[in-house]
Enzyme design. Structure first.
Site, PDB file in Angstrom:
ATOM      1  N   LEU A  46     -39.818  56.263   1.625  1.00 54.99           N
ATOM      2  CA  LEU A  46     -39.389  56.211   3.016  1.00 54.99           C
ATOM      3  C   LEU A  46     -37.929  56.642   3.046  1.00 54.99           C
ATOM      4  CD1 LEU A  46     -40.843  52.814   4.333  1.00 54.99           C
ATOM      5  CD2 LEU A  46     -41.404  55.088   5.198  1.00 54.99           C
ATOM      6  N   ASP A  47     -37.559  57.466   4.021  1.00 54.84           N
ATOM      7  CA  ASP A  47     -36.158  57.864   4.158  1.00 54.84           C
ATOM      8  C   ASP A  47     -35.284  56.631   4.359  1.00 54.84           C
ATOM      9  OD1 ASP A  47     -36.821  60.527   3.940  1.00 54.84           O
ATOM     10  OD2 ASP A  47     -36.852  60.889   6.104  1.00 54.84           O
TER      11      ASP A  47
END
Length: 303
Positions: A46-47
């Site tokens: 996930l960013d």
């Protein structure tokens, strides 16, 4: 905060609610330390901007990480019309801005319909995809742009939850490899207004729709025994695979690398969930011709 004196053998899956501003790897390392685990891996980044479900695999569970990487995901995201950035989200530099635009609710709904089902998406330069061994985001930061091929993705759900004429909230269920910020940007382009993503929260990874996530703060406040109780059994990640019960002699044989005869009716090449007679999870097998089974990924602690 409870500290870990020494590392121990821990096997299972933890559903972490990743905080905003932290990389997936940093979240993994913090959680690994909290559990004192020897071996750990996450199942798709996930960013830093994003929050939400990040399944972490400990010990023998790392052998089934690929199944979670390949699983569908569901997200809630917020986009803002009128502004585009070089990263397609609010962390980037503004590259386009338009003030005089009007998008109706009906126009937004009609546009979303175009992005449902099987579509093609060009990955962002600000992604972890690699070109000759170098992540694209590193090249992008140097001002280098590489031609990227459009990839097939599937958007199985795309619902408009809120829209005020400028900001829009979507729930999205999609296949692996989907970049939500690029989806938001593409929607803005179709509306001829431009858009960028301001928020992203992963609601769940397929197979864990009804399972609870835990924050780092919650885990830090728990004694180790309570943390261990948060782990999910390894085989829950592969519940979509056909289960096959093996006899004790078949378990021994497949552990020795032998092909076993088990008339499963499975299609050749199909992955199978293998169990012993006492319902203990053995690992993943693969169906061969005539119903035979060979080992694919076996867990080492099953008896």
């Amino acid at each position: 905060m409870t500290t870990i004196e020494s590392q121990c053998s821990i096997d299972g899956i933890l559903l972490l609610n990743k905080p905003q501003g932290m990389t997936s790897n940093a979240a993994l390392q913090k959680t690994k330390h909290l559990f004192g685990a020897k071996k750990a891996g996450h199942t798709g980044s996930l960013d830093p901007l994003a929050t939400g479900m990040l399944p972490l695999c400990f010990g023998e569970a790392t052998k089934i990480c690929q199944y979670l990487l390949n699983a569908d995901k569901s997200y809630e995201t917020i986009g803002r019309l009128g502004i585009k950035t070089n990263t397609a989200d609010c962390t980037g530099e503004v590259i386009f801005c338009i003030e005089n635009y009007t998008v109706s609710h009906e126009e937004m709904i009609a546009t979303l319909e175009k992005y449902k089902g099987k579509i093609k998406q060009i990955p962002s330069m600000f992604s972890a995809l690699k070109h000759k061994g170098t992540p694209l985001y590193r090249l992008a930061r140097e001002g280098i742009e590489i031609e990227r091929k459009a990839r097939d993705i599937v958007i199985s759900q795309l619902n408009l939850e809120q829209f005020d004429g400028e900001c829009f909230t979507l729930t999205v269920s999609c296949s692996k490899g989907t970049y939500i910020r690029n989806l938001v940007e593409d929607i803005g382009d179709t509306l001829k207004a431009g858009a960028h993503m301001t928020k992203l929260h992963r609601l769940y990874t397929a197979g864990f729709e009804n399972n609870r996530m835990y924050t780092l703060d919650e885990l830090q406040d728990m004694p180790l025994s309570q943390r261990l109780a948060c782990l999910i059994p390894i085989d829950q990640a592969v519940q979509h695979l056909t289960p096959v019960i093996l006899s004790d002699s078949e378990v021994t044989a497949i552990r020795q690398g032998k092909v076993i005869s088990n008339k499963t009716g499975a299609v050749e090449g199909e992955d199978l969930r293998l169990y012993g007679e006492q319902s203990q999870f053995i690992g993943i097998g693969q169906a061969l011709i005539h119903g035979d089974i060979k080992a694919k990924r076996l867990v080492s602690f099953a008896l």
